[in-house]
Write a protein that holds these residues in place. Structure first.
Motif, PDB file in Angstrom:
ATOM      1  N   GLU A   1      -5.036  10.837  -9.095  1.00  0.00           N
ATOM      2  CA  GLU A   1      -6.204   9.998  -8.812  1.00  0.00           C
ATOM      3  C   GLU A   1      -6.397   9.775  -7.324  1.00  0.00           C
ATOM      4  OE1 GLU A   1      -7.699   5.439  -9.826  1.00  0.00           O
ATOM      5  OE2 GLU A   1      -6.118   6.376 -11.032  1.00  0.00           O
ATOM      6  N   THR A   2      -5.319   9.587  -6.596  1.00  0.00           N
ATOM      7  CA  THR A   2      -5.407   9.258  -5.169  1.00  0.00           C
ATOM      8  C   THR A   2      -5.414  10.490  -4.267  1.00  0.00           C
ATOM      9  OG1 THR A   2      -2.998   9.067  -5.053  1.00  0.00           O
ATOM     10  CG2 THR A   2      -4.252   7.054  -5.524  1.00  0.00           C
ATOM     11  N   GLY A   3      -5.143  11.662  -4.841  1.00  0.00           N
ATOM     12  CA  GLY A   3      -5.112  12.874  -4.029  1.00  0.00           C
ATOM     13  C   GLY A   3      -3.756  13.191  -3.443  1.00  0.00           C
ATOM     14  N   ILE A   4      -2.776  12.310  -3.622  1.00  0.00           N
ATOM     15  CA  ILE A   4      -1.427  12.572  -3.108  1.00  0.00           C
ATOM     16  C   ILE A   4      -0.836  13.820  -3.757  1.00  0.00           C
ATOM     17  CG2 ILE A   4       0.917  11.614  -2.914  1.00  0.00           C
ATOM     18  CD1 ILE A   4      -0.316   8.840  -2.943  1.00  0.00           C
ATOM     19  N   ILE A   5      -1.355  14.171  -4.942  1.00  0.00           N
ATOM     20  CA  ILE A   5      -0.830  15.312  -5.682  1.00  0.00           C
ATOM     21  C   ILE A   5      -0.906  16.605  -4.875  1.00  0.00           C
ATOM     22  CG2 ILE A   5      -3.031  15.899  -6.782  1.00  0.00           C
ATOM     23  CD1 ILE A   5       0.414  15.955  -8.472  1.00  0.00           C
ATOM     24  N   VAL A   6      -1.876  16.704  -3.965  1.00  0.00           N
ATOM     25  CA  VAL A   6      -2.033  17.939  -3.195  1.00  0.00           C
ATOM     26  C   VAL A   6      -0.827  18.141  -2.279  1.00  0.00           C
ATOM     27  CG1 VAL A   6      -3.448  19.163  -1.501  1.00  0.00           C
ATOM     28  CG2 VAL A   6      -4.540  17.844  -3.331  1.00  0.00           C
ATOM     29  N   ARG A   7      -0.484  17.123  -1.493  1.00  0.00           N
ATOM     30  CA  ARG A   7       0.695  17.216  -0.616  1.00  0.00           C
ATOM     31  C   ARG A   7       1.976  17.337  -1.433  1.00  0.00           C
ATOM     32  NH1 ARG A   7       0.851  12.032   2.367  1.00  0.00           N
ATOM     33  NH2 ARG A   7       2.726  12.926   3.292  1.00  0.00           N
ATOM     34  N   MET A   8       2.050  16.588  -2.521  1.00  0.00           N
ATOM     35  CA  MET A   8       3.215  16.636  -3.387  1.00  0.00           C
ATOM     36  C   MET A   8       3.386  18.040  -3.967  1.00  0.00           C
ATOM     37  SD  MET A   8       3.896  14.337  -6.815  1.00  0.00           S
ATOM     38  CE  MET A   8       3.542  12.819  -5.931  1.00  0.00           C
ATOM     39  N   GLY A   9       2.275  18.630  -4.421  1.00  0.00           N
ATOM     40  CA  GLY A   9       2.335  19.962  -5.004  1.00  0.00           C
ATOM     41  C   GLY A   9       2.742  21.012  -3.997  1.00  0.00           C
ATOM     42  N   GLU A  10       2.291  20.871  -2.753  1.00  0.00           N
ATOM     43  CA  GLU A  10       2.690  21.829  -1.718  1.00  0.00           C
ATOM     44  C   GLU A  10       4.196  21.739  -1.452  1.00  0.00           C
ATOM     45  OE1 GLU A  10       0.339  21.443   1.781  1.00  0.00           O
ATOM     46  OE2 GLU A  10      -1.423  22.388   0.877  1.00  0.00           O
ATOM     47  N   TRP A  11       4.709  20.518  -1.482  1.00  0.00           N
ATOM     48  CA  TRP A  11       6.159  20.359  -1.293  1.00  0.00           C
ATOM     49  C   TRP A  11       6.921  21.016  -2.445  1.00  0.00           C
ATOM     50  CZ3 TRP A  11       9.837  18.042  -4.376  1.00  0.00           C
ATOM     51  CH2 TRP A  11      11.129  17.986  -3.829  1.00  0.00           C
ATOM     52  N   VAL A  12       6.453  20.800  -3.683  1.00  0.00           N
ATOM     53  CA  VAL A  12       7.118  21.383  -4.852  1.00  0.00           C
ATOM     54  C   VAL A  12       7.116  22.907  -4.737  1.00  0.00           C
ATOM     55  CG1 VAL A  12       6.947  21.746  -7.339  1.00  0.00           C
ATOM     56  CG2 VAL A  12       6.622  19.454  -6.393  1.00  0.00           C
TER      57      VAL A  12
END
Length: 577
Positions: A378-389
């Motif tokens: 929802e907040t868009g943090i998933i993009v940075r999180m996904g790149e780290w993963v």
């Protein structure tokens, strides 16, 4: 001819040619297809409205009537399979205007036996595929309903209420209006269960649910939260007194006598209410504040209602704190990856490791993704999180290589928001170059909804990834809303059958049928079928029957830290054989 033959409507400006196609389809299909021919748009519309049609066979005409019919079908009946026959030029127009399958025939000549057989097979496959898609959609809708409704009262459950509340809050933030949330708790209901038994108690809950629904408008939502607790959402009220009027109506209805099992029973309720925007900006705050107000009503003796007041709570910043913690988790390296093996069902060897994120919170301990991924999305943090993963998973695969372990594919979940975000192909290429991982060793797992959000963009992106050497799997298949017409065109490698089907395939013949159908469809599309959530030897043995290619689940290993996953790779000795 079989009474179960599928009805095909042949649209041909020449009635004689159309009848010829009907005869050929019936003969070539051995009674599995039955044709009727029409020559005009009006006749076609009449047939479509008067009997069930399984598929359409279009034969282009000089006047272009068939394409006009195709346009109407795409608008009114998009799921109905449409197959066309004719020359290449007509086929190009047919594809542009949304037809499903085109069989190219020599212009000016009657179709020979081989061409007739080809058209029959294409039509039959289109009918079978449409039937499978319809059954999958029916099962999806049923599963969705069961997942979001209370099994006793058939009211929306806590999850659906929360989802609908969030949706209305999102709308209300764009188009300001007031909402009211009610928390309804039955007074001393436990005494009924204890004295008359749960069967009588359940019957009372069903009747309470019926009365609750009768007190609200169709645009409002009444839900069962669990036990003897209910919630109500009133949309678009003008002032607090509107909510109070509904609360009084609910109290009056619930207090009326119940005649159940030869007993005349009486019941009251306590109601707490919170208002948007005054008492909270998000669903959690509104429900929590209504709950707090309900306990105040109960403390006053029950059979009454109570509005929330600000002094009742001190947790207004909870959501913001969670979001801040997520940002800090990335910066403070609090995320870790666990790995779960995917096993080849024939050889018994580990062929892939799926990377799964966990949050090692310094105070709350290990937090599983279900608790933070929705907020990250929802907040868009998933993009940075996904790149780290993605980066960490590729680096870990190279570490295992350096330890001399057998190379396996590294599977990484790619979120819908991450997929639709800027430059996914370029970013993946950069990570592969930085880590030195062979692109053929990376498998990206995307959900059906991720690729269907923008099929055109998905097609282009997936082709670029395939050309790079990266493989693509469709995750949680059977629970999303994919189009089989697109599915056959996407350059994917695997379908991962959602674990909800696997968990119940031994007890539910419909789930077993869906599982079998997905495996068969995957093989017809030259894809591998992977079963998720395999937990028992019996499930494993069942999956051998239809030829499932790969399996994953607790039967082999729970998700484990990288070090333990490395030991699995080192010690695994084809346990399925």
């Amino acid at each position: 001819m079989s009474s179960t033959a599928a009805q095909v409507l042949v649209f041909d400006s020449s009635e004689a040619t159309g009848i010829g196609w009907c005869d050929a389809l019936a003969a070539r299909s051995r009674g599995r297809l039955r044709g009727s021919t029409v020559t005009t748009l009006d006749a076609a519309e009449h047939e479509l409205s008067s009997q069930p049609i399984a598929a359409i066979l279009l034969v282009p005409d000089a006047a272009g009537q068939c394409f006009e019919l195709l346009a109407r079908l795409r608008s009114l009946m998009p799921a109905l399979p449409v197959v066309g026959v004719g020359d290449a030029a007509s086929g190009e127009r047919f594809a542009r205007e949304g037809g499903h399958e085109w069989v190219e025939l020599e212009p000016g000549t009657a179709p020979d036996a081989r061409e007739q057989q080809l058209v029959e097979r294409v039509l039959r496959f289109a009918v079978e595929r449409a039937g499978l898609q319809s059954e999958l959609e029916r099962q999806r809708r049923l599963g969705l309903h069961l997942a979001h409704h209370d099994t006793l009262t058939d009211l929306p459950n806590r999850q659906l209420f929360r989802t609908q509340l969030r949706q209305l809050l999102h709308q209300a933030q764009r188009n300001p209006r007031a909402l009211a949330v009610m928390f309804v708790d039955l007074d001393r209901f436990k005494q009924i269960n204890d004295t008359l038994g749960h069967r009588v108690g359940d019957l009372m809950l069903v009747e309470v649910a019926r009365r609750l629904q009768s007190c609200v408008r169709e645009t409002d939502i009444a839900a069962r939260r669990g036990g003897d607790e209910f919630t109500v959402l009133l949309d678009g009220i003008r002032r607090g007194q509107d909510a109070a009027r509904v609360a009084r109506k609910i109290l009056t209805e619930i207090a009326k006598p119940y005649s159940i099992g030869g007993h005349e029973l009486f019941l009251t309720a306590s109601i707490g209410m919170s208002l948007f925007p005054a008492d909270g900006a998000d669903s959690e705050a509104l429900v929590r504040n209504a709950d707090i107000a309900m306990y105040r009503a109960k403390a006053r003796g029950g059979n009454t209602y109570q509005f929330f007041m600000p002094e009742m709570t001190d947790r207004a910043m909870e959501r913001m704190e969670m979001e801040n913690s997520l940002h800090q988790a990335l910066e403070r390296q609090q995320f870790v990856l666990y790995y779960q093996p995917q096993v080849d069902l024939t050889s018994g060897r580990i062929v892939a490791m799926e990377a799964l994120i966990r949050w090692q919170h310094p105070e709350a301990g290990m937090i599983f993704p279900d608790e933070f991924i929705p907020l990250a999305e929802e907040t868009g943090i998933i993009v940075r999180m996904g790149e780290w993963v993605l980066g960490e998973a590729c680096r870990q695969a190279k570490r295992w290589d350096e330890q001399g372990l057998t190379p396996v594919v590294q599977a990484v979940n790619f979120s819908a928001r991450q997929f639709q975000f800027r430059r996914p192909v370029e970013r993946i290429r950069e990570v592969l170059q930085e880590t030195g991982l062979d692109p053929a060793r990376l498998d990206l797992e995307l959900t059906e909804s991720a690729v269907m959000k923008d099929p055109g963009f998905a097609m282009e992106t997936l082709r670029k990834l395939r050309d790079m050497g990266v493989s693509i799997s469709i995750d949680d298949f059977g629970t999303g809303q994919s189009s089989l017409a697109y599915l056959k065109k996407f350059p994917i490698s695997k379908l991962k059958i959602d674990k909800t089907f696997i968990h119940t395939l031994l007890a539910d013949r419909k789930d077993a049928a869906i599982t079998n159908a997905i495996i068969a469809m995957a093989h017809e599309l030259e894809l591998k079928a992977v079963a998720e959530g395999v937990e028992t030897p019996a499930q494993l043995e069942y999956l051998r029957g239809p030829g499932c290619d790969e399996v994953q689940g607790y039967l082999f290993s729970r998700p484990v830290p990288a070090e333990e996953a490395g030991r699995l790779l080192a010690s695994w000795n084809t346990p399925l054989n």
